[in-house]
Scaffold this motif. Structure first.
Motif, short mmCIF file in Angstrom:
data_model
loop_
_atom_site.label_atom_id
_atom_site.label_comp_id
_atom_site.label_asym_id
_atom_site.label_seq_id
_atom_site.Cartn_x
_atom_site.Cartn_y
_atom_site.Cartn_z
N LEU A 1 0.87 -1.17 0.00
CA LEU A 1 0.00 0.00 0.00
C LEU A 1 0.90 1.22 0.00
CD1 LEU A 1 -2.83 1.31 0.26
CD2 LEU A 1 -2.53 1.18 2.75
N ALA A 2 0.70 2.12 -0.98
CA ALA A 2 1.54 3.31 -1.09
C ALA A 2 0.68 4.54 -1.28
CB ALA A 2 2.52 3.17 -2.25
N LYS A 3 1.16 5.66 -0.75
CA LYS A 3 0.48 6.94 -0.87
C LYS A 3 1.46 7.97 -1.41
CE LYS A 3 -2.24 10.52 -0.10
NZ LYS A 3 -3.41 10.81 -0.95
N LEU A 4 1.09 8.62 -2.52
CA LEU A 4 1.90 9.69 -3.08
C LEU A 4 1.65 10.97 -2.30
CD1 LEU A 4 1.43 9.06 -6.91
CD2 LEU A 4 3.56 8.86 -5.65
N LEU A 5 2.70 11.45 -1.61
CA LEU A 5 2.59 12.71 -0.89
C LEU A 5 2.72 13.89 -1.84
CD1 LEU A 5 4.73 11.84 2.25
CD2 LEU A 5 2.25 11.61 1.94
N ARG A 6 3.52 13.69 -2.86
CA ARG A 6 3.65 14.62 -3.97
C ARG A 6 4.17 13.81 -5.15
NH1 ARG A 6 8.66 17.53 -0.87
NH2 ARG A 6 10.37 16.39 -1.90
N ARG A 7 4.32 14.40 -6.31
CA ARG A 7 4.63 13.62 -7.51
C ARG A 7 5.95 12.85 -7.41
NH1 ARG A 7 8.07 16.11 -11.20
NH2 ARG A 7 6.99 15.05 -12.91
N ASP A 8 6.90 13.31 -6.56
CA ASP A 8 8.20 12.65 -6.48
C ASP A 8 8.45 11.94 -5.16
OD1 ASP A 8 8.35 14.90 -4.91
OD2 ASP A 8 10.38 15.47 -5.53
N LEU A 9 7.42 11.83 -4.30
CA LEU A 9 7.62 11.27 -2.96
C LEU A 9 6.44 10.39 -2.56
CD1 LEU A 9 9.61 11.47 -0.51
CD2 LEU A 9 8.09 13.24 0.39
N ALA A 10 6.75 9.18 -2.12
CA ALA A 10 5.70 8.24 -1.71
C ALA A 10 6.09 7.56 -0.41
CB ALA A 10 5.48 7.18 -2.79
N VAL A 11 5.09 7.23 0.38
CA VAL A 11 5.29 6.44 1.59
C VAL A 11 4.35 5.24 1.52
CG1 VAL A 11 5.98 8.40 3.00
CG2 VAL A 11 3.57 7.77 2.88
N GLY A 12 4.69 4.19 2.27
CA GLY A 12 3.82 3.02 2.23
C GLY A 12 4.29 1.92 3.16
N LEU A 13 3.63 0.79 3.02
CA LEU A 13 3.97 -0.37 3.83
C LEU A 13 3.77 -1.63 3.01
CD1 LEU A 13 0.97 -1.66 4.74
CD2 LEU A 13 1.02 0.35 6.22
N GLU A 14 4.45 -2.70 3.43
CA GLU A 14 4.38 -3.98 2.73
C GLU A 14 4.28 -5.13 3.73
OE1 GLU A 14 6.97 -4.08 -1.15
OE2 GLU A 14 8.17 -3.26 0.49
N PHE A 15 3.67 -6.21 3.28
CA PHE A 15 3.60 -7.45 4.05
C PHE A 15 3.85 -8.61 3.09
CE2 PHE A 15 1.11 -11.21 5.09
CZ PHE A 15 1.57 -11.52 6.37
N ARG A 16 4.69 -9.54 3.51
CA ARG A 16 5.00 -10.71 2.68
C ARG A 16 4.95 -11.96 3.54
NH1 ARG A 16 10.23 -11.50 -1.38
NH2 ARG A 16 10.02 -13.75 -1.66
N ALA A 17 4.00 -12.85 3.29
CA ALA A 17 3.86 -14.10 4.02
C ALA A 17 4.93 -15.09 3.56
CB ALA A 17 2.47 -14.69 3.83
N LYS A 18 5.36 -15.98 4.47
CA LYS A 18 6.43 -16.93 4.18
C LYS A 18 5.95 -18.36 4.47
CE LYS A 18 9.99 -15.35 3.44
NZ LYS A 18 10.92 -15.00 4.54
N PRO A 19 6.48 -19.37 3.76
CA PRO A 19 5.96 -20.74 3.89
C PRO A 19 6.38 -21.50 5.15
CG PRO A 19 7.72 -20.66 2.28
CD PRO A 19 7.42 -19.24 2.64
#
Length: 299
Positions: A218-236
């Motif tokens: 999930l990412a949010k553009l704060l302005r055209r050249d800057l983004a913040v976000g988070l990620e989740f990756r499940a493992k086996p």
């Protein structure tokens, strides 16, 4: 790896498409950054986008280097990718995981776990930008061929623990860009047998076959050249029940919180706080949290 390298060269010369122009092609950051496996997306997981700013009729290229530092371990990964016509992506990556002194009790002080990854991604439906005012996501299928080099840990890993040296991940990604809101959502489903992304081989111990694992960005553009976000990756978690005892090689899911800055279409810098869970056998078993820093150059 040599075969895919030859394929990259052939694809680059076939038809001689034009390179992406600095003022054209995709919007800033809509091609994602380079993941630790080399594919375009977030830092931990691929997205349905193809790397670089190449659009239809163009060829784009990226190169990257990433450093991950946790309490007990360090990882350096680097690689390159080609984007063809905003339809196909070919990538290569090399990972070097420094165990430092954590394996000293096993006589493996300073062991480096290494891995080569060759990737292919194909966009099959949708366009993240052109379809941004509809519910249609961009969809891509991908494959990552991995081969690990575990050095003197190999006899234990591939013998008593029953893991394999190489494996192939298959995945499907759906990326939805809500352009007006400046929000990007990605869901990836990965079929994998990889232990710690393949650095500890593939399969083994519990005898489990392939498993489909979810990955979310999930990412949010704060302005055209800057983004913040988070990620989740499940493992086996294939090695949890092994001859070393239940839980000795337990594998946790990965997650991060990131910020990405692209001052122009040639350079992007991504920084993140990462939580990689337990990566056994650390001398002091604890969650491996730390920093992530990645530099990507694009042509």
């Amino acid at each position: 790896m040599p075969r895919l390298a030859a394929l990259l060269i052939s694809a680059a010369t076939l038809g001689m498409p034009a390179f992406a122009q600095p003022g054209g092609g995709k919007l800033l950051l809509t091609g994602g950054v380079s993941s630790i496996d080399g594919a375009a997306g977030g830092g931990l997981t691929p997205w349905a986008v193809t790397g670089s700013y190449a659009s239809a009729g163009q060829l784009g290229a990226t190169a990257f280097v990433t450093r991950v530092q946790t309490g007990d371990y360090g990882l350096i990964t680097y690689g390159a990718a080609l984007g063809l016509h905003d339809r196909v992506e070919l990538s290569l990556a090399r990972q070097d995981f420094d165990t430092r002194g954590n394996l000293a009790p096993l006589g493996l002080d300073g062991l480096h776990l290494k891995q080569d990854i060759a990737g292919l991604k194909l966009r099959v439906a949708g366009d993240a930008v052109l379809d941004s005012d509809t519910l249609m996501p961009q969809v891509a299928f991908g494959v990552e061929s991995k081969r690990s080099d575990t050095g003197n840990l190999g006899p234990t890993l591939y013998g008593a623990l029953g893991a394999k040296r190489s494996g192939t991940d298959l995945y499907v990604s759906a990326t939805k860009l809500f352009l007006a809101e400046g929000v990007l959502v990605n869901l990836t489903l990965r079929s994998t047998q990889a232990n710690q992304n393949g650095l500890l081989g593939f399969g083994g111990a519990q005898g489990a076959g392939r498993r489909w694992q979810p990955e979310i960005s999930l990412a949010k553009l704060l302005r055209r050249d800057l983004a913040v976000g988070l990620e989740f990756r499940a493992k086996p978690d294939n090695l949890n029940a092994s001859v070393l005892g239940t839980g000795a090689l337990k594998e946790d899911d990965w997650k991060d919180i990131f910020i990405a800055w692209a001052p122009n279409k040639h350079v992007s810098l991504t920084a993140a706080w990462v939580d990689l869970g337990r990566i056994a056998p650390a001398l002091q078993p604890r969650r491996q949290r730390g920093s992530y820093l990645s530099l990507q150059l694009a042509l």
